[in-house]
Design a protein around this motif. Structure first.
Motif, short mmCIF file in Angstrom:
data_model
loop_
_atom_site.label_atom_id
_atom_site.label_comp_id
_atom_site.label_asym_id
_atom_site.label_seq_id
_atom_site.Cartn_x
_atom_site.Cartn_y
_atom_site.Cartn_z
N ALA A 108 -11.36 -41.71 -6.05
CA ALA A 108 -10.39 -40.62 -5.97
C ALA A 108 -10.29 -40.03 -7.37
O ALA A 108 -10.18 -40.77 -8.34
CB ALA A 108 -9.03 -41.14 -5.51
N VAL A 109 -10.34 -38.72 -7.49
CA VAL A 109 -10.20 -38.06 -8.79
C VAL A 109 -8.81 -37.43 -8.81
O VAL A 109 -8.58 -36.38 -8.22
CB VAL A 109 -11.30 -37.02 -9.03
N ASP A 110 -7.88 -38.12 -9.44
CA ASP A 110 -6.48 -37.67 -9.49
C ASP A 110 -5.77 -38.51 -10.54
O ASP A 110 -6.37 -39.43 -11.10
CB ASP A 110 -5.82 -37.83 -8.12
N ASN A 111 -4.52 -38.23 -10.79
CA ASN A 111 -3.75 -39.02 -11.76
C ASN A 111 -2.37 -39.35 -11.22
O ASN A 111 -1.37 -39.25 -11.90
CB ASN A 111 -3.67 -38.30 -13.11
N VAL A 112 -2.35 -39.78 -9.97
CA VAL A 112 -1.09 -40.10 -9.30
C VAL A 112 -0.58 -41.46 -9.80
O VAL A 112 -1.28 -42.46 -9.69
CB VAL A 112 -1.28 -40.13 -7.77
N GLN A 137 -3.86 -27.46 -6.49
CA GLN A 137 -2.42 -27.62 -6.71
C GLN A 137 -1.85 -28.90 -6.10
O GLN A 137 -1.13 -29.61 -6.76
CB GLN A 137 -1.63 -26.40 -6.23
N ALA A 138 -2.16 -29.25 -4.88
CA ALA A 138 -1.53 -30.41 -4.22
C ALA A 138 -2.24 -31.73 -4.50
O ALA A 138 -1.64 -32.79 -4.39
CB ALA A 138 -1.46 -30.18 -2.71
N ARG A 161 -0.95 -30.58 -15.87
CA ARG A 161 -1.10 -31.92 -15.29
C ARG A 161 -2.58 -32.25 -15.04
O ARG A 161 -2.99 -33.40 -15.10
CB ARG A 161 -0.33 -32.00 -13.96
N SER A 162 -3.38 -31.21 -14.76
CA SER A 162 -4.78 -31.47 -14.45
C SER A 162 -5.62 -30.21 -14.69
O SER A 162 -5.09 -29.12 -14.84
CB SER A 162 -4.92 -31.91 -12.99
N PHE A 163 -6.92 -30.42 -14.69
CA PHE A 163 -7.86 -29.31 -14.78
C PHE A 163 -7.99 -28.65 -13.41
O PHE A 163 -7.73 -29.27 -12.37
CB PHE A 163 -9.25 -29.80 -15.21
N ASN A 164 -8.48 -27.43 -13.39
CA ASN A 164 -8.89 -26.77 -12.16
C ASN A 164 -9.96 -27.65 -11.51
O ASN A 164 -10.75 -28.30 -12.19
CB ASN A 164 -9.43 -25.39 -12.56
#
Length: 182
Positions: A108-112, A137-138, A161-164
């Motif tokens: 998963a590529v995210d930073n939750v 966005q989500a 919060r994150s890159f495009n």
């Protein structure tokens, strides 16, 4: 550790054995682009922006990714060379099943928070890595994150919060290629 101090894994091989574009003739490059795809797979969740879809496929083609799978969104309007490596799926569950059968580790590529995300620059990416990118966005839902084997993120400074998603995928593909080659 600063990125500038990292050593390319390909530097450990003699220069004439490195699989880099600089060592290939034009005919070899064309053959590689069509038939010498790597093992990397990208999975994008419900991207609404046609520009982001096209940008992901274009970067994936540049990094010789095996394929890019778009879940719940149409395939991008891409060039003929790019579109042959793009697929569409209805659900992440079917994609995960498909990739697991092929032996992939799914990131998963995210930073939750709460999912123990690791910096992309601090993990070893297996050759058979698949990267799941969330919606613009989500991001990814907790259910989607739980379908993955691990979570990575791109460290960044600043207020965003994150890159495009297209930028993030290019950064991830670049790091994957740095570690595994083409």
């Amino acid at each position: 550790m600063p990125i500038t101090s990292l050593k390319l894994l390909s530097e450990e091989r003699p220069l004439d054995q490195q699989r880099t574009f600089a060592n290939l003739r034009a005919e070899q490059l064309e053959e590689l682009a069509l038939n010498g795809r790597g093992e990397m797979v990208n999975v994008a969740m419900e991207l609404s922006s046609g520009f982001n879809r096209v940008s992901m496929v274009r970067a994936a083609n540049a990094f010789l990714a095996r394929e890019t799978i778009f879940v719940g969104s149409d395939l991008p309007e891409a060039s003929e060379d790019d579109e042959q490596f793009a697929k569409r799926a209805d659900s992440l569950e079917e994609v995960v099943t498909y990739l697991k059968e092929l032996g992939y580790y799914i990131w998963a590529v995210d930073n939750v928070p709460g999912f123990d995300p690791k910096s992309i620059f601090e993990v070893e990416l297996p050759r058979k890595s698949a990267f799941v990118y969330g919606r613009e966005q989500a991001g990814l839902s907790p259910t989607e994150i739980n379908l993955c084997d691990g979570m990575i993120y791109i460290p960044m400074a600043g207020a965003a919060r994150s890159f495009n998603v297209a930028q993030a995928s290019a950064i991830i593909m670049g790091e994957y290629t740095r570690q595994n080659g083409f």
